[in-house]
Every structure is written in structure tokens, then in C-alpha cells.
Design an enzyme around this catalytic site. Structure first.
Site, short mmCIF file in Angstrom:
data_model
loop_
_atom_site.label_atom_id
_atom_site.label_comp_id
_atom_site.label_asym_id
_atom_site.label_seq_id
_atom_site.Cartn_x
_atom_site.Cartn_y
_atom_site.Cartn_z
N GLU A 69 -11.95 1.02 6.61
CA GLU A 69 -11.76 0.87 7.83
C GLU A 69 -12.90 1.13 8.66
OE1 GLU A 69 -8.41 3.72 8.48
OE2 GLU A 69 -7.14 2.70 6.96
N GLY A 107 6.40 -7.54 9.49
CA GLY A 107 6.78 -5.98 9.46
C GLY A 107 6.06 -5.44 8.03
N PRO A 108 6.34 -4.06 7.99
CA PRO A 108 5.47 -3.76 7.01
C PRO A 108 5.79 -4.30 5.54
CG PRO A 108 6.71 -1.94 7.87
CD PRO A 108 7.23 -3.39 8.40
N PHE A 128 4.28 -11.29 6.45
CA PHE A 128 5.74 -10.66 6.87
C PHE A 128 5.50 -9.97 8.18
CE2 PHE A 128 8.99 -7.33 6.74
CZ PHE A 128 9.92 -8.11 7.05
N ARG A 179 2.18 -3.58 19.06
CA ARG A 179 2.77 -4.45 18.49
C ARG A 179 1.71 -5.46 17.93
NH1 ARG A 179 6.54 -1.44 18.53
NH2 ARG A 179 8.31 -1.60 19.13
N VAL A 214 9.97 -17.95 13.85
CA VAL A 214 8.77 -17.88 14.45
C VAL A 214 7.35 -17.69 13.56
CG1 VAL A 214 8.68 -15.27 14.82
CG2 VAL A 214 7.92 -16.76 16.69
N GLY A 215 7.77 -17.46 12.47
CA GLY A 215 6.87 -17.57 11.45
C GLY A 215 5.76 -18.62 11.25
N HIS A 228 -4.39 -0.59 9.73
CA HIS A 228 -4.71 0.58 10.39
C HIS A 228 -5.86 0.26 11.70
CE1 HIS A 228 -3.82 3.59 6.98
NE2 HIS A 228 -2.54 3.29 7.80
N TYR A 288 -5.98 11.66 10.10
CA TYR A 288 -5.60 11.50 8.58
C TYR A 288 -5.25 13.18 8.48
CZ TYR A 288 -6.61 6.91 7.39
OH TYR A 288 -6.69 5.77 7.08
C1 HEM Z 1 -3.76 8.14 2.59
C2 HEM Z 1 -3.11 7.90 3.80
C3 HEM Z 1 -2.50 6.51 4.42
C4 HEM Z 1 -1.99 5.66 3.71
C5 HEM Z 1 -2.01 5.45 2.09
C6 HEM Z 1 -1.20 4.72 4.33
C7 HEM Z 1 -0.58 3.58 4.08
C8 HEM Z 1 -0.16 2.43 4.72
C9 HEM Z 1 0.43 1.23 4.43
C10 HEM Z 1 0.97 0.92 3.16
C11 HEM Z 1 0.87 0.79 5.71
C12 HEM Z 1 1.84 -0.44 5.71
C13 HEM Z 1 0.84 -1.70 5.98
C14 HEM Z 1 1.72 -2.87 5.86
O1 HEM Z 1 1.90 -3.60 4.72
O2 HEM Z 1 2.03 -3.55 6.84
C15 HEM Z 1 0.56 1.53 6.56
C16 HEM Z 1 0.81 1.32 7.95
C17 HEM Z 1 0.42 2.13 9.31
N1 HEM Z 1 -0.05 3.41 9.00
FE1 HEM Z 1 -0.79 4.19 7.56
N2 HEM Z 1 -1.48 5.03 5.68
C18 HEM Z 1 -2.31 6.44 5.85
C19 HEM Z 1 -2.65 7.05 6.78
C20 HEM Z 1 -2.26 6.87 8.12
C21 HEM Z 1 -2.51 7.58 9.04
C22 HEM Z 1 -3.48 9.00 9.01
C23 HEM Z 1 -2.03 7.29 10.15
C24 HEM Z 1 -1.77 7.63 11.60
C25 HEM Z 1 -1.55 8.93 11.87
C26 HEM Z 1 -1.12 6.07 9.68
C27 HEM Z 1 -0.47 4.85 10.54
C28 HEM Z 1 0.09 3.99 10.24
C29 HEM Z 1 0.56 2.91 11.18
C30 HEM Z 1 1.10 3.39 12.47
C31 HEM Z 1 1.30 2.16 10.43
C32 HEM Z 1 2.18 0.94 10.80
C33 HEM Z 1 3.40 1.29 10.78
C34 HEM Z 1 4.47 0.29 11.37
O3 HEM Z 1 4.40 -1.02 11.18
O4 HEM Z 1 5.11 0.92 12.06
N3 HEM Z 1 -1.37 5.95 8.51
N4 HEM Z 1 -0.05 2.76 6.07
C1 HEM Z 2 -0.82 10.47 -1.24
C2 HEM Z 2 -0.54 9.83 -0.35
C3 HEM Z 2 0.11 8.33 -0.09
C4 HEM Z 2 -0.27 7.35 -1.17
C5 HEM Z 2 -0.88 7.45 -2.54
C6 HEM Z 2 0.21 6.12 -0.64
C7 HEM Z 2 0.17 4.85 -1.30
C8 HEM Z 2 0.96 3.80 -0.78
C9 HEM Z 2 0.98 2.54 -1.39
C10 HEM Z 2 0.31 2.19 -2.64
C11 HEM Z 2 1.89 1.75 -0.62
C12 HEM Z 2 2.26 0.33 -0.78
C13 HEM Z 2 1.20 -0.56 -0.35
C14 HEM Z 2 1.46 -1.72 -0.63
O1 HEM Z 2 2.18 -2.24 -1.62
O2 HEM Z 2 1.61 -2.63 0.67
C15 HEM Z 2 2.43 2.51 0.40
C16 HEM Z 2 3.03 1.99 1.41
C17 HEM Z 2 3.21 2.69 2.69
N1 HEM Z 2 2.66 3.93 2.96
FE1 HEM Z 2 1.62 5.31 1.81
N2 HEM Z 2 0.83 6.19 0.80
C18 HEM Z 2 0.50 7.70 0.71
C19 HEM Z 2 0.74 8.38 1.98
C20 HEM Z 2 1.05 7.88 3.04
C21 HEM Z 2 1.16 8.42 4.23
C22 HEM Z 2 0.81 9.99 4.51
C23 HEM Z 2 1.51 7.54 5.19
C24 HEM Z 2 1.79 7.88 6.70
C25 HEM Z 2 1.16 7.45 7.69
C26 HEM Z 2 1.74 6.14 4.58
C27 HEM Z 2 2.40 5.21 4.94
C28 HEM Z 2 2.78 4.17 4.54
C29 HEM Z 2 3.45 3.33 5.09
C30 HEM Z 2 4.02 2.96 6.31
C31 HEM Z 2 3.68 2.40 3.83
C32 HEM Z 2 4.42 0.88 3.95
C33 HEM Z 2 5.83 1.45 4.24
C34 HEM Z 2 6.71 0.31 4.67
O3 HEM Z 2 6.19 -0.68 4.40
O4 HEM Z 2 7.72 0.37 5.15
N3 HEM Z 2 1.47 6.59 3.22
N4 HEM Z 2 1.76 3.90 0.47
#
Ligand code: HEM
Ligand code: HEM
Ligand SMILES: Cc1cc2nc3c(=O)[nH]c(=O)nc-3n(C[C@H](O)[C@H](O)[C@H](O)COP(=O)(O)OP(=O)(O)OC[C@H]3O[C@@H](n4cnc5c(N)ncnc54)[C@H](O)[C@@H]3O)c2cc1C
Length: 414
Positions: free
Chosen positions: A145, A406-407, A404, A215, A280-281, A93, A103
Site C-alpha cells: 500500500e 462489491g467485495p 464486481f 463509495r 451499469v457494469g 485499501h 491495522y
Molecule cells: C491483514 C489485514 C487485512 C486483510 C487481510 C484485509 C483484507 C481485505 C479484503 C480481502 C478486502 C476486500 C477486497 C475486495 O475484494 O474488494 C478488504 C476490504 C476492505 N478492508 Fe481490509 N484487510 C485488512 C486490514 C484492514 C484494515 C486494518 C482496515 C481498516 C480498519 C481494513 C478496511 C477495509 C475496508 C473498509 C474494506 C472495504 C470493505 C467494503 O467494501 O465494505 N482492512 N480488506
Molecule cells: C489473519 C488475518 C486475515 C487473513 C489471513 C485474511 C485473508 C483474506 C483473504 C485471503 C481473503 C480473500 C481475498 C480474495 O480472494 O479476494 C480475505 C477476504 C476478506 N478479508 Fe480478510 N484476512 C484476514 C483478516 C482480515 C481482517 C482483520 C479484515 C478486516 C478488516 C479482513 C477483511 C476482509 C474482507 C472485507 C474480505 C472480503 C470479504 C468480502 O468480500 O465480503 N480480513 N481475507
């Protein structure tokens, strides 16, 4: 830690897990569809991680998010387990400049999506409980953060926001990989990154009238306090990487946010190090190898790299030169698809190899697998094979570190 969740909230969240499990992907699809209606929010995401946002299939990210939300709900009484996930997410983030003001958008989209999909089952107490759960986690993330933002802005050479960097050099490394050396336009020092960390770029690939894309690129050199180097593979059909290869020239300016990421070489390595990369890793590995060569030359280090062949293999001469004068650094390269002119013992050490790279048996015989820290980076099949294989071979999770491109959830979900 914010105020803990009440017993009543925990009970409701847990009680709704089965219903959510049935509808998980639908909820996240609906959530992303709502979130991306706001173009400023959509612009924060890498849209290629959402192949069909809101549409059929929903993309790996929607599935991963669904799995994640459910995982969280199931573990709501044991949030300590989230520790390393929180660090990874917070680092990601911060690189992307996700701020507290973002948020509420996610909260609104998530709750509306739950309501839409659950219908009558989404009673006010259910929505309240999920709202509390969301904000609990959001506060944990925002707090971490803020600490990272402040630390990075306050450090020597650090900065906040997007800083202009001039492309000082452009180096073609192989048929598919090109490096860019970046020096700050303001002429000041740059933050000394931890070897393995990445930079985040804001790239106007679609022109000035459309939102720039964000990116990550790993820094492919050790910290020097003056400049960074990134090393980019051309992804055919991609938005950013062909643009960096074809359109960016020496003298151009790119916007960069500070080094981030929780994948890095230990500050003081305590045991032998094995670096394992595919394609490329290699970028974070070369940064680690340079750091070891410079600061820990007596550390037993094994660098094992897999490439297609000499045409795609980048930075080989550089890596061999680092190892040549340091007896503790051993290098082995494997070619999956050697060219006619490639010869074992000359251009590479072994191959052709199936399934991309070296086997666990080879590693067991040639490296101190059981007593080393192992750093891995490469494509999905490569990481899956080794992260699972190493665990099955009895290597402790605390010894295995991987990145990795990517996510992370997508890696395990796919
Ligand atoms: C409780 C709230 C949130 C949780 C739990 C959360 C969780 C995550 C997780 C797990 C990832 C992937 C990390 C990785 O393994 O690379 C991620 C990526 C990301 N999050 Fe959040 N996030 C939250 C809030 C937000 C918010 C408010 C925003 C912006 C609006 C946001 C934008 C992003 C973006 C842009 C990515 C990168 C996704 C990509 O690679 O396309 N997240 N977030
Ligand atoms: C109650 C709300 C949420 C909880 C508890 C939650 C929790 C998590 C957790 C524990 C992971 C896996 C992290 C890991 O093992 O790397 C994850 C993945 C992710 N979360 Fe959430 N998350 C929530 C909401 C959100 C929201 C609102 C976003 C949007 C911005 C978000 C974005 C992501 C993304 C982008 C990933 C990774 C997906 C991917 O790798 O493709 N999360 N979240
Ligand atoms: C922490 C981290 C570090 C990284 N470090 C490096 C590094 O050191 N070097 C490096 O080269 N890369 C690195 N990456 C990867 C990099 O961030 C980019 O993902 C990569 O360059 C591809 O971006 P792109 O814009 O060119 O392609 P994208 O536009 O993201 O597309 C990627 C692929 O998906 C396909 N695609 C796009 N949209 C769709 C769609 N709608 N449907 C189907 N397919 C689609 C494209 O054809 C392409 O093949 C890193 C990533 C992370 C997360």
C-alpha cells in the site's frame, strides 16, 4: 516480504483451523462487532456490505471473511498464492485510505474475537501464533500500500488523500443512470488512470454531523489528464447513489481519492479483446472501449452489453458512434425485457434473452473466445454465469478479467 513465519507458528495456526472452521462466522461476527464499536473505524466500511453487523446472520462479508481467514490458514505454507489477492486488497485499501495506524485496531478485534469464541482453547500460544500470522499479512499489505500511495502521489496529476473536484457536468444517461463529469477545483492536471480503474468518494450523504460514506465508482471515460467522468445507477434505498442523482448539482464539490483498482485494460493489448457487461457494469467497459478506439483502433474488439431495455440502457449512442468509424470494433446489445417500441436491428441486436444476457454459444460463434482477453463487469448472477461458464468452456484463467461492484469474496460466497 516480511520475516517468514516460524515453523512453530505455522503448526499452531494449522492446528487451530478445524476449531476455527466450526466457529468461523462467529469469530468474524465478533470481530466486526468489536471493530465497529469504534465509530472512526466503522465509518471506513460500507455498512450495506454488513447488513446485520454483529447480529443474526452476520452478513455475507462476515462469512466471506471467515472463509478467507480459513483459506489463509490452510494455505499458510503457500502464501505465494496470495499474490493477486494482495494486489486487489491493497488497491481497495488505498482507494479507501486505509493507513498503517488502522491495522492495530483490526489485530485487537480479531484476536479478542478468537479468544471470545474459542474460550479455553485460545491459549496464549494460540493467540500469539494468530497475532504473528495477522501481522505477517498486515506487513505484506502495508508495504504494498505504501508503494502505491507513493507512486500515485508522485505521478503527473497524482495526489495523496482527498482532493476537491467540482461537478462540471451532470448528464442523465437513462431512466436510472446519470453521469457526473468531475474537474479538480485546484485547476491542475489529473492522474491518467488505467481504463477500468475506479475512484473512491467521501460523500456527506447524512449531513455534516454524521460520518461521510465511502463509495467506489468506476471512471467511465478514457484518461484525458484533465477530468474524470463517473456514471452512476440509482440503487433504490441506497445511501450514496440516490444522493448523487438527486442532491448533487453542477458546481458542487466532491472529495475524491486517486484512481485505484487492479481491473484494467492491458497497456499494450496482445490479442483480441472481448468486453462483456450487464447493466451499469458498462462503466469500466466504456472507458476501455474509448481507450481502444483512441490508442489501438486496429485491435479486434467485441463489445457485448446486456440491458433491460432502451429506457435503462445508458451511453448506447456514444458506444455506437465509437464503433461506427472503426471497423475493428463490433458492438452487440441484448435486451432482456424490450419495450413495445424497441426493435431488433434498431434499438438493440437481440432479445428478449433469458437469464439476462447472451449465451456462451453465441459468444463462441460470434467472437474469438479461445484467443482473446475477456473483460467482464456486471451484476452477481451475470458474473457467476460467465466466469464459471468461460472456465468450463476451456478459456484459461489468465484470459478472464472481471470486476464486481462489491467485495470479490461476497461474489463467490453468495
Ligand atoms: C491483514 C489485514 C487485512 C486483510 C487481510 C484485509 C483484507 C481485505 C479484503 C480481502 C478486502 C476486500 C477486497 C475486495 O475484494 O474488494 C478488504 C476490504 C476492505 N478492508 Fe481490509 N484487510 C485488512 C486490514 C484492514 C484494515 C486494518 C482496515 C481498516 C480498519 C481494513 C478496511 C477495509 C475496508 C473498509 C474494506 C472495504 C470493505 C467494503 O467494501 O465494505 N482492512 N480488506
Ligand atoms: C489473519 C488475518 C486475515 C487473513 C489471513 C485474511 C485473508 C483474506 C483473504 C485471503 C481473503 C480473500 C481475498 C480474495 O480472494 O479476494 C480475505 C477476504 C476478506 N478479508 Fe480478510 N484476512 C484476514 C483478516 C482480515 C481482517 C482483520 C479484515 C478486516 C478488516 C479482513 C477483511 C476482509 C474482507 C472485507 C474480505 C472480503 C470479504 C468480502 O468480500 O465480503 N480480513 N481475507
Ligand atoms: C470497484 C467498484 C466500482 C463501482 N463502480 C460503479 C459504477 O461505475 N457505477 C455505479 O452505479 N456503481 C458502481 N459501484 C457500486 C457503488 O460503489 C455503490 O455500491 C452503489 O452506488 C450503491 O451504493 P449506495 O450507497 O447507493 O447504496 P447502499 O447504501 O450501499 O445500498 C446498496 C443496496 O443495499 C440495500 N441496503 C442497504 N443497507 C441495507 C440493509 N441494512 N439491509 C438490507 N439492504 C440494505 C439498499 O437498499 C441498496 O439497494 C462500484 C463498486 C465498486 C466496488
Amino acid at each position: 516480504m516480511p520475516q517468514p513465519l516460524s515453523a512453530a507458528t505455522i503448526a499452531i495456526v494449522k492446528a487451530t483451523v478445524p476449531a476455527l472452521a466450526d466457529h468461523g462466522p462467529a469469530i468474524t461476527r465478533a470481530m466486526y462487532a468489536r471493530l465497529f464499536q469504534d465509530t472512526h473505524i466503522a465509518a471506513l466500511f460500507n455498512q450495506s456490505h454488513h447488513h446485520t453487523p454483529g447480529g443474526e446472520g452476520g452478513g455475507a462479508q462476515a462469512k466471506a471473511l471467515a472463509d478467507a481467514i480459513l483459506g489463509y490458514a490452510r494455505n499458510i505454507e503457500n502464501l505465494g498464492a496470495l499474490g493477486s489477492a494482495v494486489e486487489r486488497i491493497a488497491q481497495k485499501h488505498v482507494g479507501l485510505r486505509i493507513l498503517p495506524e488502522h491495522y492495530p485496531f483490526v489485530a485487537t478485534a480479531l484476536l479478542a474475537a478468537i479468544q471470545e469464541v474459542l474460550g479455553d482453547a485460545a491459549t496464549p500460544p494460540v493467540l500469539n501464533a494468530w497475532g504473528e500470522a495477522y501481522w505477517f499479512l498486515a506487513r505484506v499489505l502495508m508495504a504494498r500500500e505504501q508503494v502505491i500511495y507513493d507512486a500515485v502521489a508522485g505521478a503527473e496529476g497524482g495526489w495523496a488523500g482527498w482532493r476537491d473536484f467540482i461537478v462540471a457536468e451532470k448528464i442523465v444517461e437513462s431512466a436510472v443512470i446519470t453521469s457526473l463529469v468531475l474537474a479538480p477545483k485546484d485547476g491542475g492536471p489529473v492522474l491518467r488512470h488505467k481504463a477500468g480503474q475506479y475512484l473512491t468518494f467521501l460523500l456527506p450523504v447524512h449531513g455534516a454531523n454524521q460520518a461521510p460514506v465511502r463509495r467506489n465508482y468506476s471512471i467511465s471515460t478514457a484518461a484525458n489528464g484533465r477530468s474524470y467522468r463517473i456514471t452512476v445507477k440509482r440503487e433504490v434505498g441506497g445511501a450514496a447513489s440516490p444522493w448523487l442523482h438527486d442532491r448533487v448539482a453542477v458546481g458542487d464539490v466532491l472529495q475524491v481519492s486517486p484512481p485505484a483498482g487492479d481491473f484494467f485494460l492491458a497497456e499494450r493489448p496482445q490479442r483480441p479483446v472481448i468486453l462483456l457487461s450487464g447493466g451499469v457494469g458498462l462503466t469500466p467497459m466504456v472507458a476501455m472501449l474509448e481507450t481502444i478506439a483512441d490508442r489501438h483502433p486496429g485491435l479486434e474488439t467485441h463489445y457485448i452489453h446486456g440491458a433491460a431495455n432502451s429506457a435503462t440502457h445508458a451511453l448506447d449512442g456514444h458506444v455506437r458512434a465509437l464503433a461506427a468509424t472503426r471497423p475493428h470494433i463490433k458492438v452487440a446489445t441484448f435486451y432482456a425485457d424490450p419495450l413495445a417500441g424497441d426493435a431488433v436491428g434498431v434499438s438493440h441486436d437481440a432479445g428478449p434473452v433469458t437469464r439476462g444476457l447472451v449465451t456462451l454459444d453465441w459468444l463462441r460463434t460470434n467472437t474469438p473466445l479461445a484467443g482473446a482477453d475477456i473483460y467482464l463487469c456486471g451484476p452477481k448472477p451475470f458474473l457467476r454465469t460467465f466466469v464459471t461458464g468461460l472456465a468450463q468452456a476451456g478459456v484459461a484463467a489468465s484470459q478472464i478479467h472481471y470486476e464486481f461492484f462489491g467485495p470479490a469474496e461476497e461474489l463467490m460466497a453468495a
